[in-house]
Design an enzyme around this catalytic site. Structure first.
Site, PDB file in Angstrom:
ATOM      1  N   LYS A 189       1.329  -0.600   0.233  1.00 20.53           N
ATOM      2  CA  LYS A 189       0.038  -0.248  -0.435  1.00 20.53           C
ATOM      3  C   LYS A 189       0.617   1.581   0.130  1.00 20.53           C
ATOM      4  CE  LYS A 189       0.520   0.991   4.188  1.00 20.53           C
ATOM      5  NZ  LYS A 189       0.767   2.494   5.050  1.00 20.53           N
ATOM      6  N   THR A 246      -3.489   5.815   4.088  1.00 22.77           N
ATOM      7  CA  THR A 246      -2.220   6.100   3.815  1.00 22.77           C
ATOM      8  C   THR A 246      -2.123   6.589   1.831  1.00 22.77           C
ATOM      9  OG1 THR A 246      -1.596   4.329   4.014  1.00 22.77           O
ATOM     10  CG2 THR A 246       0.287   4.827   3.228  1.00 22.77           C
TER      11      THR A 246
END
Length: 329
Positions: A189, A246
């Site tokens: 990610k 994120t």
């Protein structure tokens, strides 16, 4: 009272020391530099990372790894991914207690997951290593804002023990036995967040970022499943939850680095502007190499590698991604 040693006094390690103390543990935070340890002990602050925020009285600090190990009922590792092996090899073997890793990344050169590095370089048995992931923006957790995370270990018993360490009122912890899936989701990610940040820095809108997040999740899932992770893990907190946080928050170092790239900075200048480790830069090539060996297509990851490792222009890479041929979703 449970005595826990948190190894690594950066922003995430220090914040998690607060979490553990708020959950009722007696915490010793290991800092590489004695001046940082001294400030934490005497002023209950780590001003380099958390400014004037006061740490709980139950958080102490030392720059001696032997002192940190002494009497610890558990170890929490918050060392950057690319220095994890060298750091562990410079210490005595980890004591025979449960170990929880907070580190998200894949090691360059070996393409190893962090739990494997802990076993190889730290001398810890696999059956006592767990990992934590999820939407873990340390700035929000330091402010004690509500969030949730996943603790994964090979056994449900160990995962439950590790989860009890994290019983701060503002952190809801779930358990899993999918260590591979949770680690892959947490590592990749960061790479996708760089691409999303870059798209935003280039001036693209929410359609572009939503497309990159969704297709990024597909990349993460393909790789994770090929390595033995469970598909449902990637739809949960460690997968979609962490990815959304994120990729969308200005608190994310990887997102901020991508923004800087999109504004035209090269990777060195972008990293200097962020000022802290953005794990996605180092992780991207390791993920790309791992995927190539497995025959897994990861075009967003490959595009990030072109930029951070081969000095490709970010606008050209984005154009190439959008120009890919028609194919089933």
């Amino acid at each position: 009272m449970t005595r826990l040693a948190v190894l690594g006094a950066g922003s995430w390690g220090t914040t998690f020391a607060q979490v553990l103390a708020d959950g009722g543990a007696d915490v010793t935070l290991w800092a590489r530099r004695e001046e940082v340890a001294c400030e934490i002990r005497e002023a209950h602050r780590n001003s380099a990372y958390l400014g004037d925020r006061l740490l709980p009285d139950a958080v102490g600090a030392t720059s001696s790894i032997e002192e940190a190990f002494d009497g610890a009922d558990g170890i929490v590792l918050a060392v950057p991914a690319q220095s994890m092996r060298a750091t562990l090899e410079s210490w005595p073997a980890l004591p025979p207690v449960p170990v929880l890793s907070l580190t998200k990344g894949i090691e360059r050169g070996t393409d190893s997951r962090i739990s494997r590095i802990i076993a190889e370089a730290g001398g810890a048995e696999t059956e006592r290593i767990g990992v934590l992931s999820g939407p873990n923006l340390s700035g929000e957790i330091a402010e004690r804002r509500p969030c949730a995370s996943v603790v994964a270990a090979d056994s449900e018993e160990l995962a439950s023990v590790l989860a009890t360490w994290c019983e701060a009122p503002y952190l809801r912890t779930y358990t899993s036995t999918d260590v591979v899936g949770v680690e892959i989701a947490g590592a990749v990610k960061n790479v996708i967040a760089i691409a999303v940040g870059a798209a935003t820095g280039l001036g693209h809108g929410h359609n572009t970022t939503a497309s990159l997040i969704t297709r990024g999740l597909a990349e993460i899932t393909r790789l994770g499943v090929a390595l033995g992770g469970r598909r449902d893990t990637f739809a949960g907190l460690a997968g979609m939850g962490d990815l959304v946080a994120t990729c969308s928050s200005p608190l994310s170092r990887n997102h901020r680095l991508g923004l800087a790239l999109g504004r035209g900075l090269d990777v060195r200048a972008a990293a200097a502007e962020v000022g802290q480790t953005a794990e996605g830069v180092a992780t991207a090539r390791a993920v790309s190499e791992l995927a190539a060996r497995l025959g897994i297509e990861m075009p967003i990851t490959d595009a990030v590698v072109d930029v951070v490792d081969h000095d490709a222009r970010i606008d050209e890479v984005t154009t190439a991604l959008l120009a890919r041929g028609v194919r089933p979703e």
